[in-house]
Motif scaffolding. Sequence first.
Motif, PDB file in Angstrom:
ATOM      1  N   ALA A  33     107.034  49.924 -71.369  1.00 52.57           N
ATOM      2  CA  ALA A  33     108.417  50.299 -71.086  1.00 52.57           C
ATOM      3  C   ALA A  33     108.794  51.576 -71.826  1.00 52.57           C
ATOM      4  CB  ALA A  33     109.355  49.157 -71.485  1.00 52.57           C
ATOM      5  N   ARG A  34     108.362  51.703 -73.074  1.00 54.24           N
ATOM      6  CA  ARG A  34     108.645  52.940 -73.813  1.00 54.24           C
ATOM      7  C   ARG A  34     107.989  54.131 -73.123  1.00 54.24           C
ATOM      8  NH1 ARG A  34     106.329  50.131 -78.291  1.00 54.24           N
ATOM      9  NH2 ARG A  34     107.868  48.679 -79.149  1.00 54.24           N
ATOM     10  N   ALA A  35     106.750  53.967 -72.666  1.00 51.77           N
ATOM     11  CA  ALA A  35     106.055  55.060 -71.984  1.00 51.77           C
ATOM     12  C   ALA A  35     106.756  55.433 -70.682  1.00 51.77           C
ATOM     13  CB  ALA A  35     104.604  54.669 -71.718  1.00 51.77           C
ATOM     14  N   ALA A  36     107.266  54.432 -69.966  1.00 58.67           N
ATOM     15  CA  ALA A  36     107.978  54.708 -68.715  1.00 58.67           C
ATOM     16  C   ALA A  36     109.245  55.517 -68.967  1.00 58.67           C
ATOM     17  CB  ALA A  36     108.314  53.400 -68.007  1.00 58.67           C
ATOM     18  N   VAL A  37     110.004  55.146 -69.994  1.00 54.55           N
ATOM     19  CA  VAL A  37     111.225  55.880 -70.316  1.00 54.55           C
ATOM     20  C   VAL A  37     110.885  57.256 -70.887  1.00 54.55           C
ATOM     21  CG1 VAL A  37     113.306  55.872 -71.750  1.00 54.55           C
ATOM     22  CG2 VAL A  37     112.555  53.770 -70.631  1.00 54.55           C
ATOM     23  N   LEU A  38     109.849  57.320 -71.739  1.00 56.07           N
ATOM     24  CA  LEU A  38     109.444  58.615 -72.302  1.00 56.07           C
ATOM     25  C   LEU A  38     108.985  59.565 -71.200  1.00 56.07           C
ATOM     26  CD1 LEU A  38     108.944  60.300 -74.855  1.00 56.07           C
ATOM     27  CD2 LEU A  38     106.652  59.281 -74.973  1.00 56.07           C
ATOM     28  N   SER A  39     108.289  59.054 -70.185  1.00 56.05           N
ATOM     29  CA  SER A  39     107.849  59.906 -69.072  1.00 56.05           C
ATOM     30  C   SER A  39     109.041  60.481 -68.322  1.00 56.05           C
ATOM     31  CB  SER A  39     106.954  59.099 -68.121  1.00 56.05           C
ATOM     32  OG  SER A  39     105.775  58.669 -68.767  1.00 56.05           O
ATOM     33  N   ARG A  40     110.053  59.665 -68.097  1.00 52.38           N
ATOM     34  CA  ARG A  40     111.250  60.158 -67.426  1.00 52.38           C
ATOM     35  C   ARG A  40     111.984  61.174 -68.297  1.00 52.38           C
ATOM     36  NH1 ARG A  40     110.066  55.112 -65.583  1.00 52.38           N
ATOM     37  NH2 ARG A  40     110.929  54.342 -63.604  1.00 52.38           N
ATOM     38  N   LEU A  41     112.056  60.912 -69.590  1.00 47.11           N
ATOM     39  CA  LEU A  41     112.714  61.855 -70.497  1.00 47.11           C
ATOM     40  C   LEU A  41     111.960  63.175 -70.549  1.00 47.11           C
ATOM     41  CD1 LEU A  41     114.815  62.510 -72.690  1.00 47.11           C
ATOM     42  CD2 LEU A  41     113.262  61.458 -74.358  1.00 47.11           C
ATOM     43  N   TRP A  42     110.627  63.113 -70.630  1.00 44.45           N
ATOM     44  CA  TRP A  42     109.826  64.335 -70.696  1.00 44.45           C
ATOM     45  C   TRP A  42     110.018  65.182 -69.439  1.00 44.45           C
ATOM     46  CZ3 TRP A  42     108.004  67.436 -74.041  1.00 44.45           C
ATOM     47  CH2 TRP A  42     106.967  68.328 -73.735  1.00 44.45           C
ATOM     48  N   ARG A  43     110.152  64.556 -68.296  1.00 44.20           N
ATOM     49  CA  ARG A  43     110.442  65.293 -67.065  1.00 44.20           C
ATOM     50  C   ARG A  43     111.721  66.105 -67.225  1.00 44.20           C
ATOM     51  NH1 ARG A  43     113.967  64.088 -62.576  1.00 44.20           N
ATOM     52  NH2 ARG A  43     113.197  64.906 -60.578  1.00 44.20           N
ATOM     53  N   GLY A  44     112.778  65.465 -67.769  1.00 42.04           N
ATOM     54  CA  GLY A  44     114.034  66.174 -67.973  1.00 42.04           C
ATOM     55  C   GLY A  44     113.905  67.311 -68.966  1.00 42.04           C
ATOM     56  N   LEU A  45     113.220  67.067 -70.087  1.00 39.01           N
ATOM     57  CA  LEU A  45     113.047  68.114 -71.091  1.00 39.01           C
ATOM     58  C   LEU A  45     112.243  69.276 -70.531  1.00 39.01           C
ATOM     59  CD1 LEU A  45     112.242  65.897 -74.222  1.00 39.01           C
ATOM     60  CD2 LEU A  45     114.447  66.880 -73.562  1.00 39.01           C
ATOM     61  N   ALA A  46     111.277  68.987 -69.689  1.00 36.48           N
ATOM     62  CA  ALA A  46     110.390  70.025 -69.165  1.00 36.48           C
ATOM     63  C   ALA A  46     111.024  70.860 -68.064  1.00 36.48           C
ATOM     64  CB  ALA A  46     109.105  69.385 -68.645  1.00 36.48           C
ATOM     65  N   HIS A 158     115.242  58.568 -63.751  1.00 39.80           N
ATOM     66  CA  HIS A 158     116.305  58.586 -64.753  1.00 39.80           C
ATOM     67  C   HIS A 158     115.809  57.956 -66.050  1.00 39.80           C
ATOM     68  CE1 HIS A 158     120.181  58.642 -66.555  1.00 39.80           C
ATOM     69  NE2 HIS A 158     120.837  58.856 -65.434  1.00 39.80           N
ATOM     70  N   PRO A 159     115.957  58.631 -67.202  1.00 41.49           N
ATOM     71  CA  PRO A 159     115.570  57.999 -68.463  1.00 41.49           C
ATOM     72  C   PRO A 159     116.318  56.695 -68.745  1.00 41.49           C
ATOM     73  CG  PRO A 159     115.906  60.356 -68.775  1.00 41.49           C
ATOM     74  CD  PRO A 159     116.404  60.022 -67.392  1.00 41.49           C
ATOM     75  N   ASN A 160     117.501  56.568 -68.210  1.00 42.36           N
ATOM     76  CA  ASN A 160     118.274  55.329 -68.366  1.00 42.36           C
ATOM     77  C   ASN A 160     118.020  54.385 -67.199  1.00 42.36           C
ATOM     78  OD1 ASN A 160     119.300  56.397 -70.672  1.00 42.36           O
ATOM     79  ND2 ASN A 160     121.368  56.696 -69.933  1.00 42.36           N
ATOM     80  N   CYS A 161     116.756  54.315 -66.784  1.00 47.17           N
ATOM     81  CA  CYS A 161     116.404  53.577 -65.573  1.00 47.17           C
ATOM     82  C   CYS A 161     116.826  52.112 -65.627  1.00 47.17           C
ATOM     83  CB  CYS A 161     114.910  53.679 -65.315  1.00 47.17           C
ATOM     84  SG  CYS A 161     113.874  53.180 -66.706  1.00 47.17           S
ATOM     85  N   ARG A 162     116.887  51.521 -66.810  1.00 46.37           N
ATOM     86  CA  ARG A 162     117.287  50.124 -66.910  1.00 46.37           C
ATOM     87  C   ARG A 162     118.361  49.900 -67.973  1.00 46.37           C
ATOM     88  NH1 ARG A 162     117.478  48.294 -62.854  1.00 46.37           N
ATOM     89  NH2 ARG A 162     115.955  47.024 -61.762  1.00 46.37           N
ATOM     90  N   SER A 163     119.047  50.956 -68.385  1.00 47.61           N
ATOM     91  CA  SER A 163     120.076  50.810 -69.412  1.00 47.61           C
ATOM     92  C   SER A 163     121.260  50.015 -68.869  1.00 47.61           C
ATOM     93  CB  SER A 163     120.553  52.190 -69.878  1.00 47.61           C
ATOM     94  OG  SER A 163     121.499  52.062 -70.900  1.00 47.61           O
ATOM     95  N   ARG A 164     121.595  48.948 -69.562  1.00 45.79           N
ATOM     96  CA  ARG A 164     122.735  48.124 -69.156  1.00 45.79           C
ATOM     97  C   ARG A 164     123.608  47.816 -70.363  1.00 45.79           C
ATOM     98  NH1 ARG A 164     119.195  44.263 -65.138  1.00 45.79           N
ATOM     99  NH2 ARG A 164     119.289  45.628 -63.313  1.00 45.79           N
ATOM    100  N   PRO A 165     124.253  48.832 -70.920  1.00 46.59           N
ATOM    101  CA  PRO A 165     125.103  48.601 -72.090  1.00 46.59           C
ATOM    102  C   PRO A 165     126.244  47.657 -71.744  1.00 46.59           C
ATOM    103  CG  PRO A 165     125.498  50.779 -71.161  1.00 46.59           C
ATOM    104  CD  PRO A 165     124.298  50.231 -70.464  1.00 46.59           C
ATOM    105  N   GLY A 166     126.571  46.790 -72.684  1.00 43.97           N
ATOM    106  CA  GLY A 166     127.631  45.820 -72.440  1.00 43.97           C
ATOM    107  C   GLY A 166     127.150  44.513 -71.860  1.00 43.97           C
ATOM    108  N   PHE A 167     125.862  44.433 -71.503  1.00 50.59           N
ATOM    109  CA  PHE A 167     125.285  43.201 -70.974  1.00 50.59           C
ATOM    110  C   PHE A 167     124.433  42.547 -72.059  1.00 50.59           C
ATOM    111  CE2 PHE A 167     126.537  45.133 -67.117  1.00 50.59           C
ATOM    112  CZ  PHE A 167     126.557  44.163 -66.124  1.00 50.59           C
ATOM    113  N   SER A 168     124.720  41.310 -72.350  1.00 52.76           N
ATOM    114  CA  SER A 168     123.855  40.559 -73.246  1.00 52.76           C
ATOM    115  C   SER A 168     122.555  40.220 -72.530  1.00 52.76           C
ATOM    116  CB  SER A 168     124.551  39.270 -73.690  1.00 52.76           C
ATOM    117  OG  SER A 168     124.705  38.393 -72.577  1.00 52.76           O
ATOM    118  N   VAL A 169     121.577  39.720 -73.284  1.00 46.57           N
ATOM    119  CA  VAL A 169     120.333  39.284 -72.657  1.00 46.57           C
ATOM    120  C   VAL A 169     120.612  38.175 -71.652  1.00 46.57           C
ATOM    121  CG1 VAL A 169     118.140  38.093 -73.088  1.00 46.57           C
ATOM    122  CG2 VAL A 169     118.838  39.998 -74.545  1.00 46.57           C
ATOM    123  N   ALA A 170     121.452  37.232 -72.027  1.00 47.03           N
ATOM    124  CA  ALA A 170     121.785  36.140 -71.107  1.00 47.03           C
ATOM    125  C   ALA A 170     122.409  36.672 -69.829  1.00 47.03           C
ATOM    126  CB  ALA A 170     122.725  35.151 -71.798  1.00 47.03           C
TER     127      ALA A 170
END
Length: 506
Positions: A33-46, A158-170
């Motif tokens: 998961a870290r590699a997937a997000v880092l790959s998306r971020l690197w695309r943006g930086l590049a 999108h680097p925030n491909c699965r970001s869900r702030p405000g949602f608990s794990v449940a």
Amino acid sequence: MHRPSLAEAEVADELAAVRPRLAPRYAAALPGARAAVLSRLWRGLAHEPLPWIAGREPDGDGLTLRLADGRRLRGPRADPYRTDAYVEVVRLGEVAYDDPARLMTDLAVPHSASFADELAHSAASLALSRAGRQDHPDEWPGTDWEWEQRVVDGHPFHPNCRSRPGFSVAEQLAYGPEHGARVELALVPVPAAECLVAGDWPAWLRDGGRVLVPVHPWQVAHVLEGSEPRGGDGGRVTAHPLMALRTLALPDGPHVKTALSARLTSSVRDISLGSVAASAVLSDFGEAVAARTDGLLRVTRTLGAVAAGSPDLAAVLRESPREYAGRGERVVPVAALATTPLPRSPVWSARFARLALTVGLGLLELGVALEAHGQNLLVVLSPDGDPVRLVYRDLADLRVGPARLARHRVPLPELPARMVTDDERVLRRKLFGSLVAGALAGTTGSGPALRAALETAVRDLPRTPDLAALVGEPLPAKALTLMRLSPRTPGDQWADLPNPLRGGGF
């Protein structure tokens, strides 16, 4: 050894309490998961026009970014259309980073701290999604929502491909489509006199003089304090969440778009009063222009919309795309194509690209630019798996050019002002950024594969100024990283990506 981020640790602790059997799978999913997000971020930086990047220097298989403060950031050559997790480590100076959140923290550029929090949450939530993914046999799903629930990784770029702030794990487990969730929508009663209603709001969502508004349980818990569903057994309805999370499929019925006002990848979404007021007119307009595509495109109609005095308490009912599948055919969201048992070949990709560009460029010539990304755009497959036509849903993000419409004698309805423009750059960005740099790139998965599909697809298309721009100019894409690092800049921002067709002789 990697030290877990605060977000990763918090998810692990919550998971141990609410679903302990997933804890080992979650831990195992974190590096990927870290590699997937880092790959998306690197695309943006590049590739994005970030003001603190002074230069980009390709070097063999690598790329070095010169920062304005003199530091250097080095990683692999960045294919802007590649969708696998190919970036495992980048180096800032002599320090190696496999964690996108730590990298963004140490870059220490404006607004990087808040973005780093989002990246950490995106990686943790993506690992949770992968841990809880459903096992799918190699067969075609029987329902429309099952296609959507197969999409585990979210936005392909999108680097925030699965970001869900405000949602608990449940809450993620209870409401996330990738977890196979079934959601109990509350039916909040509102006096009809206090509601703005457009279209034909159905009788089963009325109770005497009151309108029943379907509301997501997250919205009830976190936003609509004091609003209670109608008592008794009729106060809730079960639905299946789709990729958009706030849009759900009713069993054997339409889709309902709820006013789930949480920020997911980029922005807080709601259902504005203006969009409710325009929904019926926009639906009719979409159906009328789709009729000009010789049957290659159908648009899901809006059946009804309601707003109870606030964007926080609103809903839209829309046809299910399955209404447009013939005998033996299947309607598949483009984002879900990678999950199909269909053996897609370069020939298949070229056929799909030609279909999509024929429709997209044809409507653009008329004056209608689709937001045709992999969530809004669906493809109808023949019993043999060939792409035969398209279905488009969610018309709210169209852009419409009055001058082009007038040239083709297409009446311009009364639409929200934000949708109407004669700026050709805006119209082309809307279509090319979503369809080519989005849906088609996400389907092919790399620059070389996208080029091969486009080369074949464009050969027989009408030679219009729009096609010339598509072939000869840089390819626009939303600058998703720049947008997250520019919270005070409203609206979309754009990057010019290397055009896979440049120099191809077309």
